[in-house]
Design a protein around this motif. Structure first.
Motif, PDB file in Angstrom:
ATOM      1  N   PHE A   1      -0.339  -9.138 -10.306  1.00 32.21           N
ATOM      2  CA  PHE A   1       0.991  -9.818 -10.721  1.00 32.21           C
ATOM      3  C   PHE A   1       1.018  -8.659 -11.831  1.00 32.21           C
ATOM      4  N   GLN A   2       2.571  -8.715 -12.430  1.00 29.89           N
ATOM      5  CA  GLN A   2       2.952  -7.615 -13.100  1.00 29.89           C
ATOM      6  C   GLN A   2       2.827  -6.543 -13.938  1.00 29.89           C
ATOM      7  N   ASN A   3       2.308  -5.969 -12.625  1.00 25.80           N
ATOM      8  CA  ASN A   3       1.790  -4.378 -13.004  1.00 25.80           C
ATOM      9  C   ASN A   3       2.465  -3.509 -12.322  1.00 25.80           C
ATOM     10  N   PRO A   4       2.712  -2.030 -12.436  1.00 25.98           N
ATOM     11  CA  PRO A   4       3.556  -1.548 -11.764  1.00 25.98           C
ATOM     12  C   PRO A   4       3.211  -1.707 -10.868  1.00 25.98           C
ATOM     13  N   LEU A   5       2.136  -1.373 -10.452  1.00 25.21           N
ATOM     14  CA  LEU A   5       1.528  -1.128  -8.516  1.00 25.21           C
ATOM     15  C   LEU A   5       1.877  -2.082  -8.023  1.00 25.21           C
ATOM     16  N   ALA A   6       2.184  -3.767  -8.827  1.00 28.63           N
ATOM     17  CA  ALA A   6       2.708  -4.646  -7.783  1.00 28.63           C
ATOM     18  C   ALA A   6       4.031  -4.916  -7.182  1.00 28.63           C
ATOM     19  N   TYR A   7       4.942  -3.855  -7.574  1.00 25.39           N
ATOM     20  CA  TYR A   7       5.792  -3.384  -7.164  1.00 25.39           C
ATOM     21  C   TYR A   7       6.008  -2.579  -5.634  1.00 25.39           C
ATOM     22  N   ASP A   8       4.887  -1.967  -5.031  1.00 25.71           N
ATOM     23  CA  ASP A   8       4.300  -0.793  -3.935  1.00 25.71           C
ATOM     24  C   ASP A   8       5.199  -1.997  -2.503  1.00 25.71           C
ATOM     25  N   PRO A   9       5.826  -1.955  -1.984  1.00 21.25           N
ATOM     26  CA  PRO A   9       6.240  -3.050  -0.554  1.00 21.25           C
ATOM     27  C   PRO A   9       4.924  -3.001   0.374  1.00 21.25           C
ATOM     28  N   ASP A  10       3.910  -2.838  -0.126  1.00 17.73           N
ATOM     29  CA  ASP A  10       2.935  -3.442   0.969  1.00 17.73           C
ATOM     30  C   ASP A  10       2.048  -4.228   0.164  1.00 17.73           C
ATOM     31  N   TYR A  11       2.437  -4.126  -0.914  1.00 21.46           N
ATOM     32  CA  TYR A  11       1.832  -4.543  -1.712  1.00 21.46           C
ATOM     33  C   TYR A  11      -0.273  -5.590  -1.453  1.00 21.46           C
ATOM     34  N   ARG A  12       0.847  -6.181  -0.897  1.00 23.85           N
ATOM     35  CA  ARG A  12      -0.449  -8.162  -0.859  1.00 23.85           C
ATOM     36  C   ARG A  12      -1.449  -7.645   0.316  1.00 23.85           C
ATOM     37  N   LEU A  13      -0.209  -6.954   1.607  1.00 25.07           N
ATOM     38  CA  LEU A  13      -1.090  -7.233   2.466  1.00 25.07           C
ATOM     39  C   LEU A  13      -2.039  -5.679   1.972  1.00 25.07           C
ATOM     40  N   HIS A  14      -2.116  -4.704   1.259  1.00 26.85           N
ATOM     41  CA  HIS A  14      -2.803  -4.108   1.483  1.00 26.85           C
ATOM     42  C   HIS A  14      -4.372  -4.192   0.479  1.00 26.85           C
ATOM     43  N   VAL A  15      -4.043  -5.281  -1.061  1.00 26.77           N
ATOM     44  CA  VAL A  15      -5.450  -6.140  -1.232  1.00 26.77           C
ATOM     45  C   VAL A  15      -5.645  -6.794  -0.764  1.00 26.77           C
ATOM     46  N   ILE A  16      -5.298  -7.725   0.445  1.00 24.20           N
ATOM     47  CA  ILE A  16      -6.052  -8.365   1.231  1.00 24.20           C
ATOM     48  C   ILE A  16      -6.849  -7.754   2.501  1.00 24.20           C
ATOM     49  N   HIS A  17      -6.321  -6.604   2.282  1.00 21.88           N
ATOM     50  CA  HIS A  17      -7.250  -5.803   3.766  1.00 21.88           C
ATOM     51  C   HIS A  17      -8.271  -5.228   3.147  1.00 21.88           C
ATOM     52  N   PHE A  18      -8.480  -4.688   1.910  1.00 25.15           N
ATOM     53  CA  PHE A  18      -9.338  -4.079   1.455  1.00 25.15           C
ATOM     54  C   PHE A  18     -10.056  -4.250   0.782  1.00 25.15           C
ATOM     55  N   LEU A  19      -9.085  -6.087   0.685  1.00 24.85           N
ATOM     56  CA  LEU A  19     -10.779  -6.411  -0.420  1.00 24.85           C
ATOM     57  C   LEU A  19     -10.640  -8.213   0.211  1.00 24.85           C
ATOM     58  N   PRO A  20     -11.370  -8.086   1.264  1.00 27.40           N
ATOM     59  CA  PRO A  20     -11.126  -9.155   2.543  1.00 27.40           C
ATOM     60  C   PRO A  20     -12.025 -10.518   1.745  1.00 27.40           C
ATOM     61  N   SER A  21     -12.577 -10.132   0.871  1.00 31.99           N
ATOM     62  CA  SER A  21     -13.543 -11.386   0.023  1.00 31.99           C
ATOM     63  C   SER A  21     -12.413 -12.579  -0.566  1.00 31.99           C
ATOM     64  N   VAL A  22     -11.125 -11.848  -1.340  1.00 29.89           N
ATOM     65  CA  VAL A  22     -10.572 -12.680  -1.995  1.00 29.89           C
ATOM     66  C   VAL A  22      -9.700 -13.348  -1.055  1.00 29.89           C
ATOM     67  N   GLN A  23     -10.108 -14.486  -1.604  1.00 29.80           N
ATOM     68  CA  GLN A  23      -9.085 -15.855  -1.386  1.00 29.80           C
ATOM     69  C   GLN A  23      -8.062 -16.650  -1.849  1.00 29.80           C
ATOM     70  N   LEU A  24      -7.925 -16.504  -3.342  1.00 33.66           N
ATOM     71  CA  LEU A  24      -7.142 -16.396  -4.004  1.00 33.66           C
ATOM     72  C   LEU A  24      -6.261 -15.229  -4.814  1.00 33.66           C
ATOM     73  N   LEU A  25      -5.110 -14.735  -4.394  1.00 29.02           N
ATOM     74  CA  LEU A  25      -4.644 -13.664  -5.142  1.00 29.02           C
ATOM     75  C   LEU A  25      -3.062 -13.864  -5.754  1.00 29.02           C
TER      76      LEU A  25
END
Length: 263
Positions: free
Chosen positions: A117-141
């Protein structure tokens, strides 16, 4: 100089003894290579002015890395070798490319906690879902637990074909019926051909064992004693919701179901 001071404070006698380094809040703009610390596991470099991470090229043992509050604009080629990382803080930097950043972290199969968070990339509308899908091991984002609903939404968004397959399979069960059971769709099904049991052989008859003249008959008998695997699927897009059913005056036809049996 900052590294030497830290080593003196901690009382490390050799580089192999160094498991943790605290270099936070020192106003550092660059850091020399840390490759001599092969067993380094915990590294704090947060709250500095770091712009590149080339000094981490050989620190394969890192499990926790704190890089938040720096001036990083790109991490490509700097982190992908850190496959043992479990915690990575990158928040409050200048990372702009979501795809490149996530691609760099894909090899971190042990990564559980990630802050972006607090990076320009975090303002992408699908940012959170993108990270969750492509980094499936992450449990706390970004300090929030990843929920099963978010994983499902990410799957529908980034892999709709797989989501459709998972949704269309209604159930799988073991069938106790013989091969002659009706197989096919729920409407206008045709009975499958029932194999004929060789004469002179009955199941459970231990006193009347007639040798088979044709070896294929023995294979057939053995196959008949096995249970079947049965899968059914329904096109859920054609099944009305509860509200749609209440609004309809006429009775709704049962959905067409496709059933497949195999051993």
């Amino acid at each position: 100089q900052a590294i030497e001071n830290q080593l003196k404070i901690c009382g490390y006698r050799s580089n192999m003894d160094v498991l943790a380094l605290y270099l936070a809040r020192l106003g550092l703009r660059s850091i020399p290579s840390l490759s001599q610390f092969r067993r380094l596991r915990y590294l704090w470099i947060n709250d500095n002015k770091i712009q590149d991470l080339t000094f981490l090229i050989k620190n394969y043992s890192l499990t926790e890395l704190y890089l938040n509050n720096n001036q990083l604009t790109d991490v490509s080629g700097a982190l992908k070798h850190l496959c043992s990382l479990q915690i990575l803080f990158l928040h409050n930097n200048e990372l702009k490319n979501l795809g490149k950043t996530v691609k760099e972290l894909k090899g971190m199969i042990s990564l559980k906690t990630l802050n972006l968070f607090q990076n320009p990339l975090a303002y992408d509308p699908d940012y959170r879902l993108h990270v969750i899908h492509f980094l499936p091991s992450v449990q706390l984002l970004d300090r929030k637990l990843v929920t099963p609903r978010e994983r499902e939404s990410a799957l529908h968004l980034f892999n709709p074909k797989r989501a459709w397959v998972m949704q269309s399979i209604a159930f799988g069960q073991r069938g106790e019926t013989a091969l002659g059971t009706t197989v096919g769709s729920g409407r206008g099904t045709q009975p499958a051909r029932r194999p004929v049991m060789p004469s002179g052989h009955e199941f459970g008859n231990n006193t009347n064992k007639v040798p088979f003249e044709d070896p294929e008959d023995a294979v057939l008998v053995r196959a008949m004693t096995r249970s079947l695997m049965e899968f059914s699927s329904v096109d859920w897009n054609k099944v009305g919701t509860c509200q749609e059913r209440r609004l309809k005056d006429k009775a709704e036809e049962p959905p067409e179901k496709l059933t497949v049996q195999f051993r």
